[in-house]
Design an enzyme around this catalytic site. Structure first.
Site, PDB file in Angstrom:
ATOM      1  N   HIS A 154       1.132  -1.619  -0.399  1.00 30.10           N
ATOM      2  CA  HIS A 154      -0.155  -0.249  -0.281  1.00 30.10           C
ATOM      3  C   HIS A 154       1.412   1.093   0.090  1.00 30.10           C
ATOM      4  O   HIS A 154       2.030   1.417   0.434  1.00 30.10           O
ATOM      5  CB  HIS A 154      -0.222  -0.003   1.156  1.00 30.10           C
ATOM      6  CG  HIS A 154      -1.912  -1.321   1.027  1.00 30.10           C
ATOM      7  ND1 HIS A 154      -2.961  -1.190   0.463  1.00 30.10           N
ATOM      8  CD2 HIS A 154      -1.345  -2.623   1.924  1.00 30.10           C
ATOM      9  CE1 HIS A 154      -3.355  -2.678   0.374  1.00 30.10           C
ATOM     10  NE2 HIS A 154      -2.627  -2.516   0.945  1.00 30.10           N
TER      11      HIS A 154
ATOM     12  N   ASP B 220      -1.791 -11.356  -0.576  1.00 32.97           N
ATOM     13  CA  ASP B 220      -2.447 -11.815   0.506  1.00 32.97           C
ATOM     14  C   ASP B 220      -2.905 -10.833   1.127  1.00 32.97           C
ATOM     15  O   ASP B 220      -3.011 -11.859   2.095  1.00 32.97           O
ATOM     16  CB  ASP B 220      -0.452 -10.185   0.901  1.00 32.97           C
ATOM     17  CG  ASP B 220      -0.582  -8.677   0.634  1.00 32.97           C
ATOM     18  OD1 ASP B 220      -1.731  -8.420   0.083  1.00 32.97           O
ATOM     19  OD2 ASP B 220       0.251  -8.309   1.175  1.00 32.97           O
TER      20      ASP B 220
ATOM     21  N   TYR C 161      -7.854   3.367  -7.321  1.00 32.58           N
ATOM     22  CA  TYR C 161      -6.379   3.992  -7.644  1.00 32.58           C
ATOM     23  C   TYR C 161      -5.746   3.122  -8.393  1.00 32.58           C
ATOM     24  O   TYR C 161      -4.565   2.787  -9.277  1.00 32.58           O
ATOM     25  CB  TYR C 161      -5.490   3.769  -6.310  1.00 32.58           C
ATOM     26  CG  TYR C 161      -5.107   2.569  -5.843  1.00 32.58           C
ATOM     27  CD1 TYR C 161      -4.925   1.472  -5.622  1.00 32.58           C
ATOM     28  CD2 TYR C 161      -6.024   3.038  -4.112  1.00 32.58           C
ATOM     29  CE1 TYR C 161      -4.503   0.140  -5.111  1.00 32.58           C
ATOM     30  CE2 TYR C 161      -5.711   1.116  -3.475  1.00 32.58           C
ATOM     31  CZ  TYR C 161      -5.037   0.276  -3.917  1.00 32.58           C
ATOM     32  OH  TYR C 161      -4.929  -0.965  -3.592  1.00 32.58           O
TER      33      TYR C 161
END
Lengths: 856, 281
Positions: free
Chosen positions: A135, A165, A395
């Site tokens: 992130h 993940d 995003y």
């Protein structure tokens, strides 16, 4: 003192108002809406009307951003490792030990440029390895899919593909039972809030702690909704080895199966439903295939072992009578299965048993008629009423790179954004190029070869995860340089002393780290490029909108809030925005024009975003620029379309979900992505791949863990099972360490007499007593993979035999030789196994971890 | 005259720390004279969140008690300080004057709630100001209340007479009433912090089933009925709101078709009795 100005910005933990005075941030708060902002939705259910608060919520770490912006651990100047000489002795083995000296941007830029050019000339761009942390700081221009990919695609690089993940078991397991590859195996969640408020009688939270993990990016938007559900008398049951914080608020009953044995509990619940006739036979008959075969397994006709509650009691430690009571209650009530914290996810999916857990969750939900009113897989986080038709991207929809290859949803946005200009891509990061799995970066560097299946997030199709890869790819070079970008893997990946060792070798001749803070992994770089935070650059974003593999993720929020991320202050020191660092490097490398699309600055891209979205239909650029945020209005004729209702009723899909790809379906828009179009207890995709794979069988099974209480040799040495879920008080490495105020949070770190803030491990009072450990004592947790010094929290929140410590420590502070000695900063990831979930499932399994603990 | 009060619902706090961190965000490196000078970067807890775990695995609960300055009407800190160092505003908020209070370390000891913190560098005692500088600026609530996502913290700005009605109707309590300081911070569901429970599960010996609907009576000693309930579908019971260290209780269990049972429980702190099996009658 100058005037106080209020700006807007966005963070991973929610949009914010930022108060600035004399060029300094003095305050960060959540947003409160004005009367003139779009009205909030209302839901009428069971005689009550529910409507959300007229404000946004904010995650804890976002309240501490000011301490991170002004952290003494900021990288403020370009730095060079003192004993690194690119033209002489590089002293690679000294990485992590030697100090740094300040150099100019020009010096740093020249060193990096010379190395990139030399490596491209001698080896080819494939010899440049690069990857980002999971992130990034918030903002569609600055996010890693955006500026970073635009630059790296033009330079050329081998991307270390991220394993999914947070999805793992859903991706490598669940996808084979119901598809949803465009969501990496987790389900759609549309309008399930209204469905639950109207119809649900019970919620089973299984490996699910939304009050701590905030769905993803959505702060506490759903907290008031869980309170409504509770007020309506909806029963809430929790299954988790840790009495988690959502349980602490709402639990009517807590079950704590021994880690890695929850699947035995799931099988036993199915056993009760089958033998006591407590499941939806019509649904099983019409909407699923392969049930009869699975039923034979559950009843023990396949392997001679009936999966009875008594059998499960031995595995799980939960009394058989309580398993029966749970199964009967669940079978009788309309139940939402909150499997994981998002609708999918959950620590249980990041374990050796993760694949089968996700598959069993789908199986149980199918037996109860998933998609019918009140019955679904739903984690209470997504599925608020929402205007999904309004176009504003997340995003992960290509950003300013326009790279659609690394995002499932890119095709929707890129053509609006790049009507006249050039998106970017790189052939190396295409499926036919060269790859490295992030979890195996050390093996690729140290051993120079590696083979695996599946390129990172396998979203395009179910079959794509079977694709075989090897490093180096034929004709491609071995890695010569690593351009590391943000975050620290030592605190987020598995068995992470490996990463340290991979740095300390001349098999890796050059390392650049581009990062905001001097986190654990940064101290292994040869050159440090200082980036700034999202408060020091221009950007634009929406609350909790990542999209990509979580389409319409903003349905977590009570309102769609799009914010202009105003540059609140100038970048500190000589740090620059990532966009500007890449522009600077692109200029030196000779592709400034293509990178900046002809000289565009970050604010130009923000405006491009604005124009490509649907915002101009509602607000002018000038007004948006001045006000700083926009609340997307609900359509007047909003008609809810609950997730999977169409499937349960065998109708064409009517939800806003845009997947799966039409190529995968017999009839477009009808049925699931599986070959049969139905939920497959007996998986056709696994049958086509390898019907003999006993680690991932055709039907979901209870398979004992490769690191659990049955692995006797290890268990005798390391009798405590450690779970290390996603953290509560940091977001991956954001928020933690760096002298941030989060260090003062009592449940995050503990300040000891030596002035050091230690990471916490939670241990049951009985286990603590046996080891003479008291609350707050320093302990050493260890196994064959390494050791970590931690502060003990003695608690009843975990049963005896289980210990709990969050992953995601931002620092790395070895007591001796890096990679060989105990870490005292709290990277419990040093202890977790690097083994894949199964040989053919290239996912991480940190929650399959045996340790011993002793007083330090 | 309207005054400020705070209501803290212990049952709604899950320790997210938003209040604690919003307080840091407001005060660290920020001076708001004459109300406050900056809080040190680390160490102070103007909103101190206390943890209380009750019971033993698997019958446990955990409660958190956010503890700010109580803004007492009879504040001990005001009584021991030099004239004018600590004062009460007309709106009920207690302020330590950051200039006049320099060197007054003794104030810390005066507070029965431990709500006053010592600023080593500036040599001044500091505490929660109820964000008086923001209230004066037109804000409706202090930062901690604004930051709270669960509704555990609430501000009530009202006349004292009206507040009395709210205290009665919402069953509010004050923490440490014996100190008689007349706090303006009130708690809801404080029993989660201050009392204890007796819990357990009832099961049937012959069938190994959970005993749903078993009748549980709790008597003090062997006489008066303190509490009673019926077990849920897991056979679980939890008799709550019992004073800690309150001595011997008699627990009577009755379930049709099974032999009744009577147990003596000495209550020190919350206890999970585990599974109690009933034999058929």
């Amino acid at each position: 003192m100058g005037k106080i100005e209020r700006f807007t910005n966005g963070t991973t933990g929610g949009p914010v108002f930022v108060y600035v005075q004399d060029g300094r941030i003095i305050r960060v708060t959540p947003m409160a809406f004005e009367e003139s902002d779009a009205p909030s939705w209302q839901i009428k259910a069971r005689g009550k009307t529910f409507s959300p608060p007229r404000k946004t919520t904010l995650a804890p770490y976002s309240f501490s951003y000011r301490s991170m912006v002004y952290s003494p651990k900021r990288n403020l100047y370009p730095m060079k490792r003192v004993d690194f000489d690119p033209n002489g002795n590089r002293n690679c083995e000294k990485r992590g030990e030697s100090g740094y000296e300040r150099i100019s941007w020009d010096e740093a830029g020249d060193i990096v440029t010379n190395e990139v050019k030399r490596i491209k000339r001698e080896f080819g761009a494939g010899a440049i390895l690069s990857t980002a942390g999971s992130h990034h700081l918030w903002g569609n221009v600055g996010y890693r899919h955006s500026a970073y990919f635009r630059f790296a695609n033009l330079m050329g690089f081998t991307y270390a593909d991220h394993n999914p993940d947070s999805w793992e078991g859903w991706h490598w397991g669940g996808m084979h039972n119901w598809g949803f590859s465009h969501r990496l195996g987790i389900p759609e969640q549309y309008d399930l809030l209204e469905d639950a408020l109207k119809n649900t009688e019970m919620i089973v939270f299984w490996s699910s702690d939304p009050e701590a993990t905030n769905g993803i990016y959505s702060a506490f938007e759903h907290t008031s909704r869980r309170q409504w559900l509770k007020e309506l008398g909806i029963k809430m049951v929790f299954i988790d080895p840790f009495y988690n914080h959502t349980a602490g608020m709402y639990s009517d009953k807590w079950f704590a199966p021994r880690p890695e044995t929850g699947n035995a509990l799931a099988c036993a619940i199915a056993f009760v439903w089958i033998t006591e006739d407590l499941y939806d036979k019509d649904y099983i008959e019409s909407r699923t295939v392969g049930f009869e075969k699975w039923k034979e397994y559950i009843l023990g006709k396949e392997d001679g072992l009936p999966k009875t509650p008594a059998w499960a009691e031995v595995e799980t430690t939960i009394p058989a009578r309580e398993i029966r009571a749970l199964a009967r209650e669940w079978g009788a009530k309309k139940t939402m299965l909150a499997a994981g914290g998002l609708g999918g996810w959950g620590g249980a999916c990041r374990a050796a048993s993760g694949n089968e857990w996700a598959r069993l969750m789908i199986s149980l939900a199918a037996m109860q008629g998933m998609g019918k009113p009140g019955s679904n897989i739903w984690s209470t986080t997504q599925g608020a009423p929402c205007n999904t038709a309004f176009v504003f991207p997340g995003y992960a929809e290509g950003g300013i790179s326009g790279d659609t290859g690394n995002s499932a949803a890119g095709f929707r946005w890129v053509y609006r954004m790049f009507s006249f200009d050039q998106p970017t891509s790189t052939s190396i990061n295409a499926p036919m190029g060269q790859h490295i799995p992030r979890l195996k970066i050390p093996e690729c560097i140290l051993d120079g070869k590696y083979e695996w299946r599946g390129k990172g997030f396998c979203g395009p199709s179910i079959e794509s995860q079977f694709h075989k890869y090897k490093y180096p790819a034929d004709g491609y070079p071995e890695i010569q340089m690593y351009w590391r970008y943000g975050g620290s893997f030592i605190g987020t990946m598995c068995e992470t002393n490996r990463y340290v060792k991979a740095y300390k070798t001349d098999r890796l001749p050059f390392v650049v780290n581009q990062s905001i803070w001097f986190e654990g992994e940064v101290k292994f770089a040869d050159i440090i490029l200082p980036a700034c935070t999202n408060f020091e650059r221009w950007d634009i974003s929406e609350f909790a909108n990542c999209s990509g593999y979580i389409p319409d993720s903003y349905t977590q929020c009570n309102h769609r809030v799009i914010s202009l991320q105003k540059k609140c202050i100038e970048p500190l020191g000589e740090s620059k925005s990532d966009y500007d660092i890449f522009a600077f490097m692109a200029e030196k490398l000779g592709f400034y024009g293509p990178y900046t699309n002809g000289g565009m600055k970050d604010l130009d891209w923000v405006k491009r975003y604005f124009e490509a979205s649907e915002l101009p239909d509602h607000i002018s650029w000038e007004e948006f620029f001045k006000k700083g945020y926009f609340v997307v209005p609900m359509p007047e004729d909003y008609r809810p379309t609950p997730a999977l209702r169409w499937f349960a009723e065998d109708r064409p899909k009517d939800t806003p979900d845009w997947g799966p790809h039409p190529e995968t379906q017999e009839e477009f828009g009808k049925g699931l992505q599986t070959t049969s179009g139905k939920i497959e207890f007996d998986s056709s995709s696994l049958r086509k791949f390898d019907p003999g794979d006993e680690e991932r069988p055709l039907i979901p099974k209870y398979i004992t863990s490769w690191e659990g209480h049955h692995t006797t040799y290890l268990y005798n040495k390391y009798p405590l099972q450690m779970i290390s879920p996603h953290p509560r008080f940091s977001f991956h490495t954001m928020g933690d360490a760096k002298d941030s105020w989060m260090n003062d949070v009592k449940d995050h770190r503990v300040l000891k007499e030596d002035g050091y803030y230690y990471w916490i491990i939670r241990i049951n009072s009985k286990d603590a007593e046996e080891r003479d450990i008291e609350e707050g004592d320093l302990v050493k947790a260890f196994n064959d993979r390494g050791a970590v010094i931690l502060a003990a929290q003695v608690t009843e929140r975990v049963p005896p035999g289980t210990v709990h410590s969050y992953e995601s420590c931002a620092d790395y502070d070895p007591l001796g030789q890096p990679g060989e000695s105990a870490d005292r900063s709290g990277c419990v990831n040093i202890l977790t196994p690097s083994r894949y979930i199964t040989n053919n499932s290239a996912g991480m399994a940190p929650n399959s971890c045996l340790v011993q603990i002793e007083k330090y | 005259m309207k005054k400020y009060n705070m209501i803290i619902d212990v049952a709604k706090c899950h320790d997210c720390n938003n209040c604690f961190l919003a307080c840091k965000d407001e005060y660290i490196e920020n001076d708001f004279l004459p109300i406050s000078i900056a809080q040190p970067w680390h160490g102070h807890r103007w909103m101190d969140i206390m943890r209380k775990e009750r019971g033993q695995y698997p019958q446990v609960d955990v409660a958190y008690r956010p503890t700010p300055c109580m803004h007492c009407d009879d504040a001990p800190c005001m009584n021991v300080c030099k004239e004018g160092t600590v004062y009460k505003r007309e709106d009920g908020v207690v302020i330590i004057d950051p200039e006049k209070a320099r060197g007054e370390k003794g104030l810390m000891k005066a507070c029965p709630y431990g709500a006053i913190w010592w600023n080593e560098e500036k040599e001044v005692p500091q505490k929660c100001t109820f964000c008086a500088h923001l209230l004066d600026d037109g804000w409706a609530e202090p930062r901690c209340v604004q930051a709270c996502p669960t509704g555990a913290l609430k501000v009530v700005h009202t006349e004292d007479a009206e507040m009395k009605k709210i205290i009665a109707s919402e069953d509010l309590e004050i923490y440490l009433p014996e100190t008689k300081t007349n706090p303006r911070v009130y708690y809801k569901n404080l029993y989660r912090f201050t009392t204890s429970f007796i819990a357990g599960s009832i099961a049937l010996q012959d069938t190994d089933e959970c005993a749903e609907g078993a009748k549980i009576n709790l008597r003090k000693g062997s006489k008066s009925l303190v509490s009673n309930l019926v077990t849920n579908n897991y056979g679980d019971f939890k008799l709550d709101k019992l004073p800690e260290e309150s001595g011997d209780y008699t627990l009577e269990i009755a379930y049709e078709g099974y032999q009744s049972k009577s147990l003596t429980v000495n209550l020190e702190k919350s206890i999970n009795l585990g599974t109690i099996f009933l034999a058929p009658s």
